[in-house]
Scaffold this active site. Structure first.
Site, PDB file in Angstrom:
ATOM      1  N   LYS A 176      29.763 -27.599   2.969  1.00  0.00           N
ATOM      2  CA  LYS A 176      28.073 -26.899   2.962  1.00  0.00           C
ATOM      3  C   LYS A 176      27.249 -28.252   3.594  1.00  0.00           C
ATOM      4  O   LYS A 176      27.707 -28.860   4.352  1.00  0.00           O
ATOM      5  CB  LYS A 176      28.083 -27.245   1.057  1.00  0.00           C
ATOM      6  CG  LYS A 176      28.810 -26.645   0.956  1.00  0.00           C
ATOM      7  CD  LYS A 176      29.429 -24.832   1.248  1.00  0.00           C
ATOM      8  CE  LYS A 176      30.338 -24.445  -0.153  1.00  0.00           C
ATOM      9  NZ  LYS A 176      31.258 -23.948   0.299  1.00  0.00           N
TER      10      LYS A 176
HETATM   11  C1  LIG Z   1      31.618 -23.058  -1.269  1.00  0.00           C
HETATM   12  C2  LIG Z   1      31.439 -22.154  -2.284  1.00  0.00           C
HETATM   13  C3  LIG Z   1      32.285 -22.400  -3.694  1.00  0.00           C
HETATM   14  C4  LIG Z   1      33.248 -23.134  -4.589  1.00  0.00           C
HETATM   15  O1  LIG Z   1      31.975 -24.898  -3.715  1.00  0.00           O
HETATM   16  P1  LIG Z   1      32.877 -25.718  -4.404  1.00  0.00           P
HETATM   17  O2  LIG Z   1      31.755 -27.049  -4.715  1.00  0.00           O
HETATM   18  O3  LIG Z   1      33.720 -26.132  -3.704  1.00  0.00           O
HETATM   19  O4  LIG Z   1      33.576 -25.859  -5.491  1.00  0.00           O
HETATM   20  C5  LIG Z   1      32.146 -21.223  -4.632  1.00  0.00           C
HETATM   21  N1  LIG Z   1      31.245 -20.515  -3.973  1.00  0.00           N
HETATM   22  C6  LIG Z   1      30.659 -20.062  -2.580  1.00  0.00           C
HETATM   23  C7  LIG Z   1      29.482 -19.410  -1.892  1.00  0.00           C
HETATM   24  C8  LIG Z   1      30.494 -20.943  -1.927  1.00  0.00           C
HETATM   25  O5  LIG Z   1      31.136 -20.737  -0.449  1.00  0.00           O
END
Ligand SMILES: *Cc1c(COP(=O)(O)O)cnc(C)c1O
Length: 376
Positions: A176
């Site tokens: 992210k």
């Molecule tokens: C990356 C992501 C998650 C999960 O995030 P984590 O921090 O890895 O648990 C959940 N929903 C969406 C839409 C994502 O892109």
């Protein structure tokens, strides 16, 4: 994706280590405060990941066995899993072909009298039309929870995504825009929900370990409900505070690079690229392109050709209902989702991408598509 991490993050992490307090403590509290303020929410509750933050949100709403929660299948599978692990049933709804997001129409098609919540995703950073969903769901007393894992720095109706959200969950995985290695956050304007979420993430303790330490006096904590360990560490939060200070610059750079991709790819007939929707701006967390309807090459062959040319692209957003984990899980027809997941791919985009690298990506993509045309 490549995380943007500098000496400042290394220094902040080292300072947390040197302080002797590495578990959830003052740096987590600070990160919660500054992050919530940046996204326009009154309260932030840090968690170990976005997935666990989503799980906390579901618990706050009392979601459990017998309930249904509407989710897009077109999402990272954690969205559906967070519902599954409460014992409730994730109900997959289709998405809008322009944004890849749930809409009031696609959600209305799957609502039942067992619908307990709607979990909307701001997919790839493109803001979803939350007001449209709330107009549908509020009169039915169905809460709309926002999976904002990808949406730090995106805007909706002129405000940051997250402002005015009932509950929004964020991710700080290195995939992210902002990263703490692993980590997540739940934001809300409701003080009672924030307080309970803080308890739920820390074993249901009445007084946190950090507060007992700070208080000095002997305090015997109680365990008010069966809960979880979803804590973030102070080392992560120290990094997070520095990362947050970079957010505006990261979004600005990504939007510049995205505009350049859009310009360079405008001449490829039938190719569609991710764009800002009418109601907001995206942070371009992922720069997806949709192959032309009449493309003579399969998406996976395009990926293979790009890889052969040294370009690290990825398949587009996954469809959870097509994964083995959800084999046999009942769902309505999801034609847009299936088309979207089959025809999209994600191009490289990170803060330090050079224009020369971008040109290489564009040349490789046009060549991969053209090779298909030549075979026709
Ligand atoms: C990356 C992501 C998650 C999960 O995030 P984590 O921090 O890895 O648990 C959940 N929903 C969406 C839409 C994502 O892109």
């Amino acid at each position: 994706m490549k995380p943007l991490l500098g000496e400042e993050e290394a220094e902040a992490a080292a300072a947390a280590v040197r302080s002797g307090w590495v578990a959830q403590g003052p740096r987590v509290a600070r990160f919660e405060e500054v992050f919530a303020r940046r996204v326009g929410a009154a309260h932030g509750v840090a968690a170990s990941s976005c997935t666990t933050a989503l799980h906390l949100a579901a618990h706050l709403l009392g979601v459990g066995p017998g309930d249904e929660v509407v989710v897009p299948s077109l999402s990272f599978i954690a969205t559906a899993n967070a519902v599954h692990h409460t014992g409730a049933t994730p109900v997959f709804a289709d998405v809008d072909p322009e944004t890849g997001n749930l809409t009031a129409d696609t959600v209305a098609a799957v609502l039942t009298d067992r619908t307990r919540a709607v979990l909307v995703v701001h997919q790839a950073g493109v803001p979803a039309d939350v007001a449209g969903l709330r107009a549908l769901c509020d009169p039915l007393a169905v809460p709309v929870v926002e999976d904002a894992a990808c949406a730090a720095g995106s805007t909706y109706l002129g405000a940051p995504v997250g402002a005015g959200a009932l509950l929004a969950a964020w991710s700080f995985h290195p995939r992210k825009l902002l990263t703490t290695g692993e980590g997540g956050m739940l934001t809300t304007d409701r003080a009672d929900w924030a307080a309970r979420a803080k308890r739920l993430r820390e074993h249901g303790m009445s007084v946190s370990a950090a507060d007992r330490h700070r208080g000095g006096a002997a305090v015997v904590e109680e365990y008010l409900e069966t809960a979880f360990n979803y804590r973030m560490t102070d080392v992560q939060a120290a990094i997070g505070v520095v990362q947050l200070s970079r957010l505006d610059g990261i979004v600005r750079r990504r939007r510049e690079l995205a505009a350049r991709y859009q310009e360079l790819l405008a001449g490829v007939p039938g190719l569609r690229t991710v764009r800002d929707p009418a109601h907001g701006t995206t942070n371009y967390q992922s720069f997806w392109v949709r192959l032309p309807d009449d493309a003579q090459v399969e998406r996976n062959d395009v990926l293979a050709e790009l890889a052969r040319r040294g370009v690290s692209a990825r398949r587009g957003i996954m469809a959870s209902h097509l994964e083995p984990a959800y084999a046999g899980h009942p769902h309505t027809a999801l034609p847009v989702t299936e088309d979207f997941t089959r025809r999209t791919l994600i191009l490289p985009l990170h803060h330090d991408l050079t224009t020369a690298e971008q040109d290489t990506v564009v040349d490789a993509l046009t060549a991969a598509l053209g090779a298909g045309a030549a075979l026709r």
